[in-house]
Design an enzyme around this catalytic site. Structure first.
Site, PDB file in Angstrom:
ATOM      1  N   ASP A 216      -4.681 -32.867  71.717  1.00  0.00           N
ATOM      2  CA  ASP A 216      -4.753 -31.524  71.144  1.00  0.00           C
ATOM      3  C   ASP A 216      -3.264 -30.922  71.572  1.00  0.00           C
ATOM      4  O   ASP A 216      -2.632 -31.445  71.967  1.00  0.00           O
ATOM      5  CB  ASP A 216      -5.453 -31.063  71.853  1.00  0.00           C
ATOM      6  N   GLU A 274      -2.767 -34.174  67.318  1.00  0.00           N
ATOM      7  CA  GLU A 274      -3.033 -33.791  66.318  1.00  0.00           C
ATOM      8  C   GLU A 274      -1.114 -33.083  66.331  1.00  0.00           C
ATOM      9  O   GLU A 274      -1.111 -32.683  66.800  1.00  0.00           O
ATOM     10  CB  GLU A 274      -3.559 -32.231  67.112  1.00  0.00           C
TER      11      GLU A 274
HETATM   12  O1  TEU Z   1      -6.353 -26.592  67.177  1.00  0.00           O
HETATM   13  C1  TEU Z   1      -5.012 -26.387  67.065  1.00  0.00           C
HETATM   14  C2  TEU Z   1      -4.381 -25.582  65.898  1.00  0.00           C
HETATM   15  O2  TEU Z   1      -3.091 -25.687  66.261  1.00  0.00           O
HETATM   16  C3  TEU Z   1      -5.045 -25.034  64.997  1.00  0.00           C
HETATM   17  O3  TEU Z   1      -5.190 -23.753  65.747  1.00  0.00           O
HETATM   18  C4  TEU Z   1      -4.153 -25.072  64.147  1.00  0.00           C
HETATM   19  O4  TEU Z   1      -2.805 -24.740  64.063  1.00  0.00           O
HETATM   20  C5  TEU Z   1      -5.731 -24.867  63.084  1.00  0.00           C
HETATM   21  O5  TEU Z   1      -6.921 -25.411  63.464  1.00  0.00           O
HETATM   22  C6  TEU Z   1      -4.833 -25.288  61.572  1.00  0.00           C
HETATM   23  O6  TEU Z   1      -6.250 -24.170  60.998  1.00  0.00           O
HETATM   24  C7  TEU Z   1      -6.244 -27.725  68.284  1.00  0.00           C
HETATM   25  C8  TEU Z   1      -8.319 -27.575  68.110  1.00  0.00           C
HETATM   26  O7  TEU Z   1      -8.360 -29.226  67.287  1.00  0.00           O
HETATM   27  C9  TEU Z   1      -8.339 -26.156  67.812  1.00  0.00           C
HETATM   28  O8  TEU Z   1      -9.998 -26.303  67.988  1.00  0.00           O
HETATM   29  C10 TEU Z   1      -8.353 -25.664  69.384  1.00  0.00           C
HETATM   30  O9  TEU Z   1      -8.274 -24.507  69.350  1.00  0.00           O
HETATM   31  C11 TEU Z   1      -6.805 -25.224  69.815  1.00  0.00           C
HETATM   32  O10 TEU Z   1      -6.626 -26.411  69.192  1.00  0.00           O
HETATM   33  C12 TEU Z   1      -6.396 -24.591  70.536  1.00  0.00           C
HETATM   34  O11 TEU Z   1      -7.185 -26.422  71.469  1.00  0.00           O
END
Ligand code: TEU
Length: 529
Positions: A216, A274
């Site tokens: 993540d 990610e």
């Molecule tokens: O997402 C990371 C993140 O940066 C997202 O918020 C992104 O900026 C956004 O979705 C873009 O559209 C990850 C996870 O996938 C998310 O579900 C979590 O909320 C987040 O990390 C925090 O852990």
């Protein structure tokens, strides 16, 4: 459980062209009637995933969590939350998935913990300057009384990225950084204890037989020295650009190199980051040979149904990894992104375009990630009642942004009425009555369903030699269309115009819409050999 450590590592790793299925555990299948999906539900549906033909599962976080952000707020990284069933059920999922020749990848959250993690509770209790606080990013506030946050950073979920704590004497004290919700304090990766604990968590799960991790916010973790203000303040929620000081700091690569050493002790396992980084060169840095194996490229998921943009997204994604010898990843949606059927316009056109796009995606060289429910053509649910919303973005934005719940509604399995076999209780988000037409049960019966298209496409991708090779070549095509040929000989033709086009020579092995008189209808894709 397979003991792969004893096996020779094949020259082409399994993950390079795998189809991964992303399970959002809350929403996949519920086995105990509490309305929230769990690992028992997943175990019971593994036969469905085998039938779908996917190579691997990516489970969104199932570790212990108070669930302030759907499990991305982890309070114990080495245990399974009772809501999801406990560690014995995970062992069953891994063993049964392996028996069915599917790999299991877990989600790990290195950037932050839950505010209920014992480390954070100890940090609150221990006070300023303590080693306990040094695991997180505590700072004194600005201004004479320290009542302004240490810098101007906003949280991705809205509001400031800093929260002030009360010290033991009851007075307002230091502030801590949380790029996401206040319940998700950022860890200080310059503290050696943080990396050591994360490595311990990696080994813990790898030793239990998992086949790798989705990491993540893999472009997070490292922070710029002195935590300087953000120039040109960007307060958009759920979004950021490449120059944002909250992310993509050069120190992150040292962290990935360290984590890769752990991964290399388990040669069959994969780490997929990610990485929300737009620039191809900077993106590619994350997948150098000694960092992550793969990184999510979100260009296709961010691209409207327009051939010039789709072609650009494909070229950019391939270029970004080519320079460092990594392989590409493709994804149309996930638990953070509006579902593709809706993004492409909804209704019949949205369905047709989503069908076209999955054939395009599965024809590309690299790994493909399918988000649960995409194979059923589920639309986003944009009319959830306010009271049902759970995404922290809803509260944090002062009820101005509804957040991501619309793509997290539970899956409809069978029957005519909600909860469509998802649970025997009340689903954690309400399920639209119209989904009676989209259940797995109904779609298995029909050859023209989205589910049948996915099944046929995934199978062809595995068995046909025409999908071989790492490269593709663009092929001449009429305006509003695109075509490419894979090294192995597969020709993929997408028609994004609103009228039918004549297909080039070749045998059609699959099409997203019926072909008559060699004509490919509007909003559709065909595979030819
Ligand atoms: O997402 C990371 C993140 O940066 C997202 O918020 C992104 O900026 C956004 O979705 C873009 O559209 C990850 C996870 O996938 C998310 O579900 C979590 O909320 C987040 O990390 C925090 O852990």
């Amino acid at each position: 459980m397979r003991d792969e450590s004893a096996e020779a590592v094949p020259s082409v790793p399994w993950w390079r062209s795998a189809v991964f299925y992303q399970v959002y555990p809350r929403s996949f299948a519920d086995s105990d009637g509490d309305g929230v999906g769990d690992l028992g539900g997943l175990r019971d549906k593994l036969g469905y995933l085998e039938l779908l033909g996917v190579d691997a599962l990516w489970l969104c976080p199932v570790m212990r969590s108070p669930m302030a952000d759907g499990g991305y707020d982890v309070s114990d990284p080495r245990d399974i939350d009772p809501l999801f069933g406990g560690i014995a059920t995970l062992d069953e999922v891994i063993a049964e998935a392996h028996d069915r020749r599917m790999r299991v990848v877990m989600d790990l959250v290195p950037n932050h913990t839950s505010d209920q993690h014992p480390w954070f509770r100890a940090a609150l209790a221990a006070g300023p300057g303590s080693p306990e606080r040094a695991r997180y990013l505590f700072r004194d506030g600005r201004g004479p009384n320290g009542d302004a946050p240490p810098n101007n950073w906003p949280s991705i979920f809205g509001g400031p990225a800093w929260t002030r704590v009360r010290e033991a004497d009851g007075r307002p004290g230091q502030w801590y950084l949380h790029i996401f919700a206040p319940e998700q304090p950022d860890l200080n990766w310059e503290n050696p204890e943080v990396a050591a604990d994360f490595e311990q968590a990696m080994r813990f799960w790898l030793d239990r037989g998992v086949d790798g991790f989705r990491i993540d916010v893999a472009h997070g973790m490292a922070k710029p020295a002195g935590l300087p203000d953000m120039a040109g303040l960007d307060t958009r929620l759920l979004s950021h650009n490449d120059d944002d000081p909250r992310f993509n700091n050069p120190g992150v690569h040292q962290i990935h190199r360290r984590l890769r050493k752990v991964m290399d002790e388990y040669p069959h396992a994969v780490a997929i980051g990610e990485v929300w980084v737009d620039d191809n060169t900077r993106f590619g840095e994350y997948v150098r040979p000694d960092e992550l194996h793969m990184a999510f490229n979100f260009r296709l998921a961010e691209t409207p149904f327009r051939v010039d943009r789709i072609r650009d997204a494909v070229d950019n994604s391939l270029n970004a990894v080519a320079a460092v010898g990594a392989s590409a990843t493709w994804t149309l949606s996930n638990h953070d992104i509006e579902r593709e059927v809706t993004r492409y316009g909804g209704g019949a056109a949205g369905q047709a375009r989503a069908r076209a796009m999955i054939l395009l995606e599965l024809a590309l060289p690299g790994a493909v990630f399918v988000y649960n429910g995409a194979e059923l053509g589920l639309p986003n649910v944009d009319d959830l009642p306010d009271a049902a919303l759970r995404d922290p973005v809803w509260e944090r934005s002062g009820h101005t942004q509804r957040g991501r719940d619309g793509c997290r509604v539970p899956l409809p399995w069978e029957g005519e009425r909600s909860p469509f076999g998802f649970t025997t209780g009340t689903p954690w988000l309400p399920m639209p009555p119209a989904w009676a037409q989209l259940t797995v049960e109904k779609q298995l019966e029909r050859l023209d369903s989205m589910l049948s298209l996915y099944r046929m496409a995934i199978e062809l991708r595995v068995v046909r030699p025409e999908f071989a090779g790492p490269g593709l070549e663009w092929y001449g095509s009429p305006p509003g269309c695109l075509a490419f040929r894979r090294d192995g000989g597969l020709l993929c033709v997408l028609n994004a115009t609103d009228s039918a086009i004549l297909l080039p020579a070749g045998d059609v092995v699959l099409a997203s819409a019926p072909i008559t008189a060699r004509k490919l209808p509007a909003n559709s894709t065909a595979w030819l050999v």
